[in-house]
Design a protein around this motif. Structure first.
Motif, mmCIF file in Angstrom:
data_model
loop_
_atom_site.group_PDB
_atom_site.id
_atom_site.type_symbol
_atom_site.label_atom_id
_atom_site.label_comp_id
_atom_site.label_asym_id
_atom_site.label_seq_id
_atom_site.Cartn_x
_atom_site.Cartn_y
_atom_site.Cartn_z
ATOM 1 N N CYS A 1 34.861 45.572 35.128
ATOM 2 C CA CYS A 1 34.798 44.509 36.012
ATOM 3 C C CYS A 1 33.751 43.435 35.438
ATOM 4 C CB CYS A 1 34.068 44.948 37.109
ATOM 5 S SG CYS A 1 34.418 46.686 37.874
ATOM 6 N N PHE B 1 47.329 38.243 38.272
ATOM 7 C CA PHE B 1 46.305 39.128 38.689
ATOM 8 C C PHE B 1 47.275 40.293 39.156
ATOM 9 C CE2 PHE B 1 43.466 35.938 37.722
ATOM 10 C CZ PHE B 1 42.735 36.400 37.062
ATOM 11 N N GLU C 1 29.803 40.955 47.768
ATOM 12 C CA GLU C 1 31.189 40.474 47.684
ATOM 13 C C GLU C 1 32.224 41.845 47.867
ATOM 14 O OE1 GLU C 1 31.204 36.186 45.669
ATOM 15 O OE2 GLU C 1 31.498 38.024 44.327
ATOM 16 N N TYR D 1 40.071 32.107 30.480
ATOM 17 C CA TYR D 1 40.468 33.485 30.872
ATOM 18 C C TYR D 1 40.553 34.316 29.821
ATOM 19 C CZ TYR D 1 42.631 37.299 33.069
ATOM 20 O OH TYR D 1 42.826 38.723 33.630
ATOM 21 N N TYR E 1 39.133 41.418 26.542
ATOM 22 C CA TYR E 1 37.643 41.775 26.572
ATOM 23 C C TYR E 1 37.401 43.233 26.082
ATOM 24 C CZ TYR E 1 39.300 42.692 31.149
ATOM 25 O OH TYR E 1 39.814 43.021 32.208
ATOM 26 N N CYS F 1 34.994 40.971 32.813
ATOM 27 C CA CYS F 1 35.870 39.783 33.206
ATOM 28 C C CYS F 1 35.280 38.874 34.262
ATOM 29 C CB CYS F 1 36.987 40.530 33.601
ATOM 30 S SG CYS F 1 38.156 39.227 34.457
ATOM 31 N N HIS F 2 34.440 39.253 35.104
ATOM 32 C CA HIS F 2 33.732 38.336 36.167
ATOM 33 C C HIS F 2 32.649 37.644 35.396
ATOM 34 C CE1 HIS F 2 35.254 39.207 40.117
ATOM 35 N NE2 HIS F 2 35.576 40.263 39.531
ATOM 36 N N LYS G 1 36.453 42.974 47.921
ATOM 37 C CA LYS G 1 38.125 42.833 47.865
ATOM 38 C C LYS G 1 38.552 44.048 48.262
ATOM 39 C CE LYS G 1 41.093 41.368 44.231
ATOM 40 N NZ LYS G 1 41.193 40.664 43.138
ATOM 41 N N ASN H 1 38.891 38.305 50.206
ATOM 42 C CA ASN H 1 37.841 38.557 49.891
ATOM 43 C C ASN H 1 36.706 38.721 51.342
ATOM 44 O OD1 ASN H 1 38.402 38.696 47.262
ATOM 45 N ND2 ASN H 1 37.802 36.578 47.080
ATOM 46 N N ASN I 1 44.273 36.024 45.265
ATOM 47 C CA ASN I 1 44.227 34.933 44.492
ATOM 48 C C ASN I 1 44.841 33.669 44.865
ATOM 49 O OD1 ASN I 1 42.792 33.922 42.416
ATOM 50 N ND2 ASN I 1 44.843 34.401 40.871
ATOM 51 N N TRP J 1 34.244 35.184 40.771
ATOM 52 C CA TRP J 1 35.593 34.558 40.533
ATOM 53 C C TRP J 1 36.101 33.824 41.831
ATOM 54 C CZ3 TRP J 1 38.002 32.754 36.592
ATOM 55 C CH2 TRP J 1 37.778 33.550 35.528
ATOM 56 N N ALA J 2 35.459 34.179 43.121
ATOM 57 C CA ALA J 2 35.956 33.499 44.285
ATOM 58 C C ALA J 2 35.049 32.109 44.240
ATOM 59 C CB ALA J 2 35.362 34.253 45.577
ATOM 60 N N HIS K 1 36.845 46.897 46.206
ATOM 61 C CA HIS K 1 35.945 46.354 45.174
ATOM 62 C C HIS K 1 34.607 45.917 45.893
ATOM 63 C CE1 HIS K 1 38.386 46.349 41.588
ATOM 64 N NE2 HIS K 1 38.706 45.142 41.612
HETATM 65 C C1 HEC Z 1 40.704 40.601 34.313
HETATM 66 C C2 HEC Z 1 39.556 40.147 35.121
HETATM 67 C C3 HEC Z 1 39.181 40.931 36.291
HETATM 68 C C4 HEC Z 1 38.675 42.098 36.246
HETATM 69 C C5 HEC Z 1 38.707 43.238 35.134
HETATM 70 C C6 HEC Z 1 38.088 42.617 37.679
HETATM 71 N N1 HEC Z 1 38.020 41.473 38.442
HETATM 72 FE FE1 HEC Z 1 37.154 41.264 40.300
HETATM 73 N N2 HEC Z 1 38.333 39.424 40.495
HETATM 74 C C7 HEC Z 1 39.113 38.784 39.398
HETATM 75 C C8 HEC Z 1 39.423 37.345 39.896
HETATM 76 C C9 HEC Z 1 40.047 36.341 39.076
HETATM 77 C C10 HEC Z 1 38.889 37.491 41.522
HETATM 78 C C11 HEC Z 1 39.325 36.132 42.173
HETATM 79 C C12 HEC Z 1 40.524 36.394 42.806
HETATM 80 C C13 HEC Z 1 41.075 37.282 43.671
HETATM 81 O O1 HEC Z 1 40.322 37.936 44.651
HETATM 82 O O2 HEC Z 1 42.052 38.057 43.382
HETATM 83 C C14 HEC Z 1 38.290 38.712 41.722
HETATM 84 C C15 HEC Z 1 37.902 38.993 42.753
HETATM 85 C C16 HEC Z 1 36.886 40.030 43.000
HETATM 86 C C17 HEC Z 1 35.921 39.952 44.090
HETATM 87 C C18 HEC Z 1 35.898 38.984 45.281
HETATM 88 C C19 HEC Z 1 34.785 38.301 45.082
HETATM 89 C C20 HEC Z 1 34.885 37.346 43.676
HETATM 90 O O3 HEC Z 1 34.089 37.536 43.046
HETATM 91 O O4 HEC Z 1 35.743 36.724 43.784
HETATM 92 C C21 HEC Z 1 35.444 41.293 43.815
HETATM 93 C C22 HEC Z 1 34.256 41.893 45.142
HETATM 94 C C23 HEC Z 1 35.680 41.821 42.531
HETATM 95 N N3 HEC Z 1 36.817 41.069 41.899
HETATM 96 C C24 HEC Z 1 35.300 43.041 42.177
HETATM 97 C C25 HEC Z 1 35.692 43.567 40.904
HETATM 98 C C26 HEC Z 1 35.298 44.945 40.592
HETATM 99 C C27 HEC Z 1 34.318 45.828 41.200
HETATM 100 C C28 HEC Z 1 36.056 45.358 39.508
HETATM 101 C C29 HEC Z 1 35.941 46.419 38.711
HETATM 102 C C30 HEC Z 1 36.344 47.616 39.126
HETATM 103 C C31 HEC Z 1 36.824 43.769 39.101
HETATM 104 N N4 HEC Z 1 36.477 43.058 39.980
HETATM 105 C C32 HEC Z 1 37.537 43.752 37.977
HETATM 106 C C33 HEC Z 1 39.029 39.209 38.240
HETATM 107 C C34 HEC Z 1 38.707 40.475 37.849
#
Ligand code: HEC
Length: 473
Positions: free
Chosen positions: A419, A156, A221, A436, A440, A422-423, A223, A164, A142, A464-465, A336
């Motif tokens: 996921c 986070f 995408e 935010y 949820y 939130c996304h 992570k 990412n 982030n 979120w990216a 992720h």
């Molecule tokens: C509470 C909110 C939240 C939850 C729950 C969450 N994410 Fe995210 N995620 C974010 C945020 C904010 C970012 C961007 C910042 C970062 O990368 O840290 C992100 C980034 C990512 C990215 C990088 C691409 C992008 O969309 O930014 C991926 C892939 C991803 N998340 C997948 C997942 C998956 C799979 C899950 C569940 C297992 C999950 N996330 C759960 C908030 C969340």
């Protein structure tokens, strides 16, 4: 996380009697001083097979039938496909396909010094990945160059190192210009373009209609999350064994886990209980109560160059004997993975799980891995969340989270939700704080819930990216 280096002499003693324990891990790998910091690596798309991309109708059928086994199988197929050798190598190590993909800095290049032209406006992502580049830019999650308005990094995941990655199709999409409101085109990798887009919706456009174009079907995408294993001695890595094996069952972040693994960089053999002598060699056991031993080969690992080690230390505030040095290893703790095969994306996550599954397989397991999956990739567990609820239109939330990431105290419903929920609220805002989710615990009505989707923001197709890069703050 505790990182404990033990003197080489002690390692030799610990290795006594363990076949292969003191052997060099990568006989062919270059010496630390010869390790490269950057290289030209060509992003490789995921091959088209019967398992990828899968038709949306098929995946929607799995969701309609709550066919978790089919969704888990798809998660494993993606994992295996991404882990295939790309045919390229870096610092003597063969690169899996996903490592070749463009990273955050390639897709959203850092802001230039005041007055200078931005790399984002003068070059394309294709040109940027054709030049020598860092493959892994270690940072706290982030940490985007534009900040994230109100969502501080601490909200986070504060204790893990990640970045990412974007499939070639996702990277090209994000860097391209797309038609939008007012008959204009908008380049999604440009913060100013996205601000313009958000401000240009004609009067009366509903929140539902205020969205970016959809990513292409082959958009993926990632992570990935990395930990550190020193080249010398044993390094402690916490092992996920569920919330009850943590000193904080509500927010079981990795540094609260009570089961710990002493990782031997050059060891061989299965995971086993650590010996009293190995345990005694640990200076700061922290909350660890149960000690296991495992070879580093249970992880996907990469050898760090001096510059990579320095980035890693900066991201984690590591100094002294805790700091990474050239020749140490970054190990893949978690990843992720989202794919755009269906409009609301498929969601799966993977985490290191050598040895047995967690008690109750919470929130996922290693079950159902393809028999052909090999190497370190078999030591990861997965869970999926292809729908917000366990049955379509139901009210019971799907629970899927990554123990390394969503256990953070900054995440409101991390271990009770998923996921997608939130996304789905990832929005581009004109200023201030994106909505935010305070909570949820219930499914979110995409893209009509007035709490999240308004006439002053634009939904960012679950990315979120993209939302973060579009944040002017
Ligand atoms: C509470 C909110 C939240 C939850 C729950 C969450 N994410 Fe995210 N995620 C974010 C945020 C904010 C970012 C961007 C910042 C970062 O990368 O840290 C992100 C980034 C990512 C990215 C990088 C691409 C992008 O969309 O930014 C991926 C892939 C991803 N998340 C997948 C997942 C998956 C799979 C899950 C569940 C297992 C999950 N996330 C759960 C908030 C969340």
């Amino acid at each position: 996380m505790r990182k404990i280096a033990i003197a080489t002499a002690a390692t030799v003693a610990l290795c006594a009697g363990l076949a292969g324990c003191d052997k060099a891990p990568e006989a062919s790998a270059p010496k630390p001083e010869a390790l490269l910091d950057v290289a030209v690596i060509t992003p490789v798309p995921l091959p088209t097979t019967p398992n990828y991309p899968v038709a949306a109708a098929t995946i929607n059928g799995w969701i309609a039938n709550a066919d978790t086994a089919a969704m888990r199988n798809h998660a494993w197929q993606l994992w295996q496909a991404m882990a295939q050798p790309s045919g390229q190598s870096f610092n003597g190590q063969s690169l899996p396909i996903w490592e070749t993909w463009a990273g955050t800095a390639d897709v959203f290049p850092p802001a230039p010094p005041a007055g200078a032209a931005t790399a984002a406006t003068t070059t394309t992502v294709a040109q940027r990945v054709a030049a020598p580049r860092k493959l892994r830019v270690f940072q706290q999650p982030n940490q985007f160059h534009h900040g994230r308005g109100g969502i501080t990094p601490a909200k986070f995941d504060t204790t893990v190192t990640s970045f990412n990655k974007f499939s070639p199709e996702a990277a090209t999409f994000l860097d391209a210009s797309h038609p939008g409101p007012g008959g204009a085109s908008y380049r999604y990798s440009s913060t100013s373009d996205m601000q313009k887009l958000n401000a240009s919706w004609p009067q009366g456009t509903t929140p539902q209609d205020r969205g970016v174009q959809d990513f292409p079907v082959r958009g993926i995408e990632l992570k990935p999350v990395f930990g550190l294993v020193h080249a010398k001695g044993l390094t402690v890595q916490p092992l996920w064994q569920g919330p009850s094996a943590s000193t904080n069952a509500q927010n079981p972040e990795p540094q609260t886990w009570t089961t710990c693994v002493l990782v031997a960089p050059a060891g061989q053999g299965p995971v086993r209980p650590a010996t009293p002598r190995e345990i005694a060699s640990i200076r700061d056991p922290g909350p660890c109560k149960t000690f296991l031993w495992a070879p580093m080969s249970t992880f996907y690992s990469v050898k760090l160059s001096a510059a990579e080690a320095q980035d890693y230390n900066t991201a984690n505030g590591l100094t002294g004997d805790q700091a990474a040095v050239a020749g140490d290893f970054a190990v893949l703790q978690a990843m992720h993975v989202n794919s755009k095969e269906i409009p609301f994306w498929t969601w799966q996550t993977f985490w290191w799980q050598p040895g047995a599954d967690t008690p109750n397989g919470f929130p996922g397991s290693k079950q159902g891995q393809p028999a052909s999956l090999t190497g370190p990739w078999t030591n990861y567990a997965t869970c999926t969340a292809y729908d917000q609820t366990t049955t379509q239109g139901g009210s019971t939330m799907t629970v899927c989270f990554n123990p390394y990431l969503e256990t953070s105290t900054g995440i409101p419903a991390g271990i009770t939700s998923n996921c997608m929920s939130c996304h789905g609220v990832a929005v581009i805002v004109a200023s201030g704080t994106p909505p935010y989710p305070a909570d949820y615990k219930k499914p979110i009505a995409f893209f009509s819930d007035p709490l999240y989707f308004t006439t002053s923001n634009t939904h960012a197709d679950f990315s979120w990216a993209l939302a973060g890069n579009s944040d002017p703050n």
